[in-house]
Enzyme design. Sequence first.
Site, PDB file in Angstrom:
ATOM      1  N   ASN A  25      -0.683  -1.517  -3.699  1.00  0.00           N
ATOM      2  CA  ASN A  25      -1.693  -2.120  -4.568  1.00  0.00           C
ATOM      3  C   ASN A  25      -1.123  -3.163  -5.515  1.00  0.00           C
ATOM      4  O   ASN A  25      -1.851  -4.055  -5.969  1.00  0.00           O
ATOM      5  CB  ASN A  25      -2.416  -1.040  -5.379  1.00  0.00           C
ATOM      6  CG  ASN A  25      -3.687  -0.579  -4.704  1.00  0.00           C
ATOM      7  OD1 ASN A  25      -4.242  -1.276  -3.853  1.00  0.00           O
ATOM      8  ND2 ASN A  25      -4.170   0.602  -5.077  1.00  0.00           N
ATOM      9  N   PHE A  62      -1.446   6.932  -1.925  1.00  0.00           N
ATOM     10  CA  PHE A  62      -0.150   6.316  -2.212  1.00  0.00           C
ATOM     11  C   PHE A  62      -0.256   4.836  -2.594  1.00  0.00           C
ATOM     12  O   PHE A  62       0.635   4.044  -2.277  1.00  0.00           O
ATOM     13  CB  PHE A  62       0.792   6.492  -1.003  1.00  0.00           C
ATOM     14  CG  PHE A  62       0.629   7.813  -0.342  1.00  0.00           C
ATOM     15  CD1 PHE A  62       1.034   8.968  -0.997  1.00  0.00           C
ATOM     16  CD2 PHE A  62       0.026   7.930   0.901  1.00  0.00           C
ATOM     17  CE1 PHE A  62       0.847  10.217  -0.419  1.00  0.00           C
ATOM     18  CE2 PHE A  62      -0.170   9.163   1.486  1.00  0.00           C
ATOM     19  CZ  PHE A  62       0.245  10.314   0.829  1.00  0.00           C
ATOM     20  N   CYS A  63      -1.342   4.484  -3.276  1.00  0.00           N
ATOM     21  CA  CYS A  63      -1.549   3.089  -3.712  1.00  0.00           C
ATOM     22  C   CYS A  63      -1.509   2.122  -2.531  1.00  0.00           C
ATOM     23  O   CYS A  63      -1.124   0.967  -2.685  1.00  0.00           O
ATOM     24  CB  CYS A  63      -0.514   2.676  -4.757  1.00  0.00           C
ATOM     25  SG  CYS A  63      -0.651   3.578  -6.308  1.00  0.00           S
ATOM     26  N   ASN A  64      -1.889   2.613  -1.354  1.00  0.00           N
ATOM     27  CA  ASN A  64      -1.897   1.774  -0.157  1.00  0.00           C
ATOM     28  C   ASN A  64      -3.226   1.985   0.561  1.00  0.00           C
ATOM     29  O   ASN A  64      -3.304   2.692   1.575  1.00  0.00           O
ATOM     30  CB  ASN A  64      -0.726   2.131   0.761  1.00  0.00           C
ATOM     31  CG  ASN A  64      -0.503   1.104   1.861  1.00  0.00           C
ATOM     32  OD1 ASN A  64      -1.459   0.597   2.437  1.00  0.00           O
ATOM     33  ND2 ASN A  64       0.751   0.804   2.154  1.00  0.00           N
TER      34      ASN A  64
END
Length: 483
Positions: free
Chosen positions: A124, A382-384
């Site tokens: 992100n 996971f900020c993805n």
Amino acid sequence: MKRDDVSLERFFNSVREKQYATLDESGHVYLDYTGGNIYPQCLVEMHHQFLQNAVYGNPHSTNPSSQLSEKLVNEARKSVLDFFNAPDYDCVFTPNATGALQIVGECYPFSPKSHFLLTADNHNSVNGIREYSQKKRGSYSYIPLNYDDLTINTEELNYQLSAHSCKKNKLFAFPAQSNASGVQHSLEWIKKAHEQGWDVLLDAAAFVPTSKLDLTLFDADFVSLSFYKMFGYPTGIGCLLVKKSKMNKLVKRWFAGGTVTLSAVGYHGHFLKSGHERFENGTVSYLTIPAITHGLNFISSIGIENITCWVKELSEFFINSLLKLKHENGKPMIRLYGPRDTKNRGGTFLINFFDTHGRQYPFEYIEQKANAENISLRTGCFCNPGVDEIINSLLENGLKKYFTSTRHGDYNDMIGYLGNKRGAVRVSIGFPTTRSDLDKFIIFSKFFLNRAFREENQLSGPCFSDSYKEEIISNSSGPIFTR
């Protein structure tokens, strides 16, 4: 010096025993190395000694304490450039990889004549750069992932790189290694993008802890990373490596202490410093930056090639162990997303657990059970979001409907609205990992074999039966249980 397989395992077991004894003494199975590495005992001792040996002052002066701090900060800067074989780069110290990416976002010359190209597999902190582009009325687009192995669609990549020829400033951003799936994307894309007139932003944060990055061979224009992911300490320090020929392309639009040679109040004027100094706002962390030199020396003493080989060896063992976990009815208990071999992948594994009927366990439940057994892993997306959306079949229409229906929301709210599951379990290994750690995780996983989720929900008490406790004790160097 590269070691053979037998001596490699013996060597890393010795490193574990000498430098990471806390893991075994506490009975902790740490499998979150992509989240953050564990610091070695020697690094803490060296830094403690460093702090006791001299007086260090704010570098922005010429007094003796300031000169000493400046000298040590510059030594660390040189150590970073030497480690990545980057004589044609400058090193800007930042709070972390995100801080490095923010500099690119703020300072890259986005405009109506620019285009920002990203892979769908991105953290992100890279995705967020699209907001800077949009605010300057620049365009952006994503290259999709292949569902089967979470690699990038190379046909679409080639098309996108050859498109946008009318754009003046073109920035292509991708991770050297996915922080979610562990897929290692081809660094050859850098040359291919340059040939098409693109600047390249390489997010190397998940790659460099276990793989060699030589910037004379793969000369991305901007490279972001965090040092705690490499050797655990210090936290709060990352860097942006900028190719010197592209330094002036980053246009800083404000100034702060330490970044100017002169500014005025009576007249609207200021002069920015050159090179890395114009981007290091305020006072750098001069008491912790010298620890980077020690950390890089520690990695060099082990050998990054040895680290790569060890992680690949463990990865092969782990993948084979995971794929053997099947219920009595033949259905797989684990779904591994991404490559099922060690080619083009690092030591990060994205998985979900399924019951005998093929129903997915909530990742929160898996983490709860792992926590009870002193196993550190990570769950969520996971900020993805790009990887998470494809593994959970979240399509554009559904996402658009959700984001246009509310002004505020979160992860759980989206799950309730769309009805799709989100998230997964991430297991990541590093060079301090041992086979015993992975054995313990596999034994933990066996608890879910031949169970239906409804039955599982009604269980209480310890996660493992006595038979599994006995299996762990007989197959590992130390007990996993702390109860």
